[in-house]
Design an enzyme around this catalytic site. Structure first.
Site, PDB file in Angstrom:
ATOM      1  N   TYR A 146       0.860  -1.193   0.000  1.00  0.00           N
ATOM      2  CA  TYR A 146       0.000   0.000   0.000  1.00  0.00           C
ATOM      3  C   TYR A 146       0.888   1.232   0.000  1.00  0.00           C
ATOM      4  CZ  TYR A 146      -3.530   3.374   1.593  1.00  0.00           C
ATOM      5  OH  TYR A 146      -4.375   4.447   1.705  1.00  0.00           O
ATOM      6  N   ASP A 241       9.270   2.886  -0.127  1.00  0.00           N
ATOM      7  CA  ASP A 241       8.222   3.533   0.653  1.00  0.00           C
ATOM      8  C   ASP A 241       8.501   3.168   2.112  1.00  0.00           C
ATOM      9  OD1 ASP A 241       5.969   4.077   2.142  1.00  0.00           O
ATOM     10  OD2 ASP A 241       4.546   3.475   0.587  1.00  0.00           O
ATOM     11  N   LYS A 269       4.522   9.275   8.894  1.00  0.00           N
ATOM     12  CA  LYS A 269       4.357   8.759  10.256  1.00  0.00           C
ATOM     13  C   LYS A 269       5.398   9.283  11.254  1.00  0.00           C
ATOM     14  CE  LYS A 269       1.819   4.767   8.502  1.00  0.00           C
ATOM     15  NZ  LYS A 269       0.421   4.856   8.832  1.00  0.00           N
TER      16      LYS A 269
HETATM   17  N1  HOZ Z   1      -4.109   3.184   6.114  1.00  0.00           N
HETATM   18  C1  HOZ Z   1      -3.629   3.437   7.414  1.00  0.00           C
HETATM   19  C2  HOZ Z   1      -2.792   2.343   7.944  1.00  0.00           C
HETATM   20  N2  HOZ Z   1      -1.993   1.638   7.036  1.00  0.00           N
HETATM   21  C3  HOZ Z   1      -4.762   3.690   8.355  1.00  0.00           C
HETATM   22  C4  HOZ Z   1      -4.785   5.069   8.745  1.00  0.00           C
HETATM   23  C5  HOZ Z   1      -5.860   5.427   9.776  1.00  0.00           C
HETATM   24  O1  HOZ Z   1      -6.951   4.907   9.709  1.00  0.00           O
HETATM   25  O2  HOZ Z   1      -5.552   6.240  10.611  1.00  0.00           O
END
Ligand code: HOZ
Length: 423
Positions: A146, A241, A269
């Protein structure tokens, strides 16, 4: 005993009137674990507290940023100090330069970098820079990885897309994804084949060096080095990534940990210490193509926001000055992994690396999308719900990682191990 979440349930019902699914990011709606989410009021250290007064031991850690635990004093103070000077100026600030210098020092491959606001934005811009630099259009991504929700990357994506069983999003024109080629994680031959078919057309390979959005899937020995070699052989770029792995596997991220240097890195992050901050960067000659120096356009009103930069600086300084943090959280996570293996035996596969971990409810090794998707997600939901009732907050999806922070104490880990044993 957990209190019934009257206020959480009420807020959820109200939120649904205004926001799709009542949330601002799909996985938070808890669909995959068949219950309502709790609304969080506050957090400190390893714990989060919901609006009904329940305490949870937190293994989501805001999906990764919280490597030091919640509301770490140095970070909060840095943010408060920055706030007092003003929230945003849309003009260069000293904090941006300090953060960029810190990041560059920790990840030397990022000779130049650009601060942006989210991982999605960082990856999207990294790919634009790769295309601008190589003059090629196609990219290779891996099934189950992802890279945020930009159009061209929502192809066989992990994270929420996998949780909700939406492998490809509606609203993405076919034309936008025709240049996205998909290879299999941990399968160098599948990458080589795409290069043979499209020689001279592929700008970059983009990979999560440890896949962490189909659950945690480790790269096999030689996989990342192999990607580097293939990219070099075909005059293509390698993009890591490191939105999740950056500053988590080691101060210098996965590239330091595995000793493989990408041409471009995307970060998010942890770089923001809990505030919206991300970055992309790499070789000077590539980054010099970004506007205003070059013709690759990318911009943003809140990019490099001074308050977010302050949180990032405070966080990265602590990680840089106390590298033993990594050994400690790695050990804590290994204890959890060992306990899971011991008490759930051959019913599960446990993938763990440093402070990232996943428990898959399946028998075979989990090495790619197919094997991750073989996990019994209903069993995961049962596990999640059991732990939740014990006051332990895990990712509400099989396909997200478990994050451990420096604030998790021996007692926290012990408590979690005991709950796993009971389950
Ligand atoms: N797609 C995010 C984790 N891989 C989730 C982000 C969220 O819901 O805060």
């Amino acid at each position: 005993m957990r209190k019934v979440n009257n206020k959480s349930d009420r807020l959820f019902e109200e939120s649904k009137k205004y926001m799709p699914g009542g949330v601002n990011s799909p996985v938070r709606a808890f669909y995959a674990v068949h219950r309502n989410p709790v609304f969080i009021d506050s957090a400190k250290g390893s714990k989060i507290y919901d609006v009904d007064g329940n305490e949870y031991l937190d293994y989501v850690c805001s999906w990764g940023p919280g490597i030091l635990g919640h509301a770490r004093v140095e970070v909060i103070e840095a943010v408060q100090k920055a706030c007092e000077k003003g929230l945003t100026f849309g003009a260069p600030t000293e904090n941006e330069y300090i953060l960029a210098e810190l990041v560059q020092g920790l990840m030397p491959s990022m000779e130049m970098l650009r601060l942006v606001n989210s991982g999605t934005e960082a990856v999207m811009s990294a790919i634009r820079a790769a295309r601008g630099y190589t003059g090629r259009d196609k990219i290779i991504k891996f099934r189950g990885c992802y890279h945020g929700h930009s159009d061209g990357l929502l192809v066989k994506a992990g994270s929420g897309a996998l949780t909700q069983s939406v492998p490809d999003s509606l609203g993405v024109p076919k034309d936008y994804t025709k240049n996205t080629l998909v290879a299999e994680y941990n399968d160098l031959q599948s990458v080589e084949r795409l290069f043979e078919e499209c020689d001279g057309e592929i700008a970059a390979i983009i990979a999560e060096p440890v896949a962490a959005n189909m659950g945690v899937v480790l790269p096999k020995e030689g996989f990342l080095k192999g990607l580097r070699q293939i990219a070099d052989k075909y005059g293509s770029l390698l993009i890591f990534d490191e939105v999740i792995t950056g500053f988590r596997l080691a101060p210098g991220g996965a590239q330091e940990y595995f000793g493989v240097t990408p041409d471009i890195t995307a970060l998010g992050k942890i770089i923001g210490g809990g505030m919206p901050m991300a970055a992309y960067g790499g070789k000077r000659e590539i980054m010099e193509m970004v506007a205003p120096l070059g013709g690759v356009y990318q911009a943003g009103t809140l990019s490099g926001n001074p308050v977010a930069a302050a949180a990032g600086i405070a966080t990265l300084r602590i990680l840089k000055e106390q590298p033993d943090i990594y050994a400690k959280i790695g050990e804590q996570t290994k204890k959890l992994a060992d306990t899971a293996k011991k008490c759930m035996g051959d019913k599960v596969r446990v993938n763990q690396i440093e402070s990232l971990m996943s428990i898959f409810f399946c028998e075979g090794e989990v090495v790619d999308y197919e094997s991750a998707a073989a996990s019994d997600t209903e069993q995961y939901a049962k596990y999640f719900n059991y732990m939740f009732e014990q006051g332990i907050y895990l990712a509400p999806s099989q396909f997200e990682a478990m994050f451990i922070s420096f604030a998790h104490s021996d007692e926290d880990i012990e408590r979690t191990c005991k709950a796993m044993e009971r389950f």
